[in-house]
Design an enzyme around this catalytic site. Sequence first.
Site, PDB file in Angstrom:
ATOM      1  CB  CYS A  78      -0.892   0.023   1.231  1.00 38.51           C
ATOM      2  SG  CYS A  78      -2.087  -1.326   1.305  1.00 38.51           S
ATOM      3  CB  CYS A 123      -2.550  -3.427 -15.595  1.00 34.48           C
ATOM      4  SG  CYS A 123      -1.119  -4.167 -16.412  1.00 34.48           S
ATOM      5  CB  CYS A 154      -1.745  -8.000   4.250  1.00 32.63           C
ATOM      6  SG  CYS A 154      -2.026  -6.887   2.844  1.00 32.63           S
TER       7      CYS A 154
END
Length: 457
Positions: free
Chosen positions: A89, A411, A163
């Site tokens: 993250c 992506c 996580c």
Amino acid sequence: MKGRCEPDRALEGSVHTLAIAHYASDGAGVARLNGAAVFVEGGLAGERCQVQIDKAGRSCLWGHVTQIEQPSPCRLTPDCPYFGRCGGCRLRHMDYTEECSYKRARVEEALHRIGGLSLPVSVIHGAAQISRYRNKVQFPVSAGPAIGFYQARTHRVVDVEDCLLQPKEAASLRGAVKQWMLRFQVPSYDERTGTGLIRHVYVRFNRAGQSLCCLMVNGTRVPHGPELVNLLRAADPKLTGVVLGIHQKRNNVILGDAYRTLWGEDVLQDTLCGLILQLAVPSFYQVNPDQTEILYRRALDLAGLTGQETVLDLYCGIGTISLVMAQSAAQVFGVEVVPQAVEDARQNAARNGCSNAQFLCADAGQAAQTLARQGIRPHVVCVDPPRKGLAPDVIQTIAQMAPDRIVYVSCDPATLARDLKHFASLGYQPQIAEAVDLFPRTAHVETVALLSRSRAI
């Protein structure tokens, strides 16, 4: 700053008060110091911060926030104890509205700056669920054992007990592997020496909550296999199988060359867009099923199918987009270079009673040329390439096939912009671009774009 070709090392370690103006592609804040761009880790747009310069480059600087003098209303206190250390993250310090705004702007800026296109990104489809949405986790393993994720821009494994992007069961299975390694002194793999055994712990989940666990190993077997299986089954009652992935090459690739089942099943079934899909360990499958359905439905909408069209789906993987398109097309040809994925796609077509989809095992460019020689002209071409985008010869071949429309699922905004620029030079103008957030709290974002041979949709 010194000349653009000579870094000013004297700035390294110095602290400056800077205004964060916007974001870089990786989510870092961007400020300016003496005319040079400063990429500020932890800075949010609109903030005034004390920034320590960590590195001076030839034309830009890198730093991190040491003190916030004027915080953004979008700033959050990160809810993960590993934030800033783990490389997963990057955006847990900003609220989700700001994250979506940044990601939409990121795609649009890439289209303008790299692609030279005036195409706006009309919308970003945000996620309803921004925590524990991933259906796949790949934990690298190192000495300790440490089982977690790599620290950003390093190969040092941060030992992560839980996580917040993964199902809770992932943490339980990770803990079971760690317990087994400690109890039986099973060595982790050392990528510097090529010795040791356990490389990665890999887990898949389906929407029913079932899991499939695979250990990637530098060998062909593991010691105390029954004890490992028992610990894993106790950790997750919905575990359906334990697989060993054989990976004895000295490289950084995660997946192995062969697989052996230790217990249970070696595949997992899931549902997506009304389809029943079978997933093996190496099968490519998007990690956020709810957002993937939005992405694929938008791809289908942009394809504009009426039931009469021939569709060519390049980089089709296990056939997910192909089978979605087949529901509204006359016929679909899916192309994938990985033999196992092609076999999975064919089985998925049979499993779902889809008789109008054929799958070819070939390189995308070669398959397109073969179909062209056979006189097959697709009305719609859909591409969902890896992060590196399309090779120039593939773009050329698609254009020569003269489809009415091209649907590009991407992506990576940078390679998307590069490829759309190439398509535009061949007469295919981008009409619509929409961002879809498949990866909340990270800097990644998907895009679906429509191209056609005329400016009118």
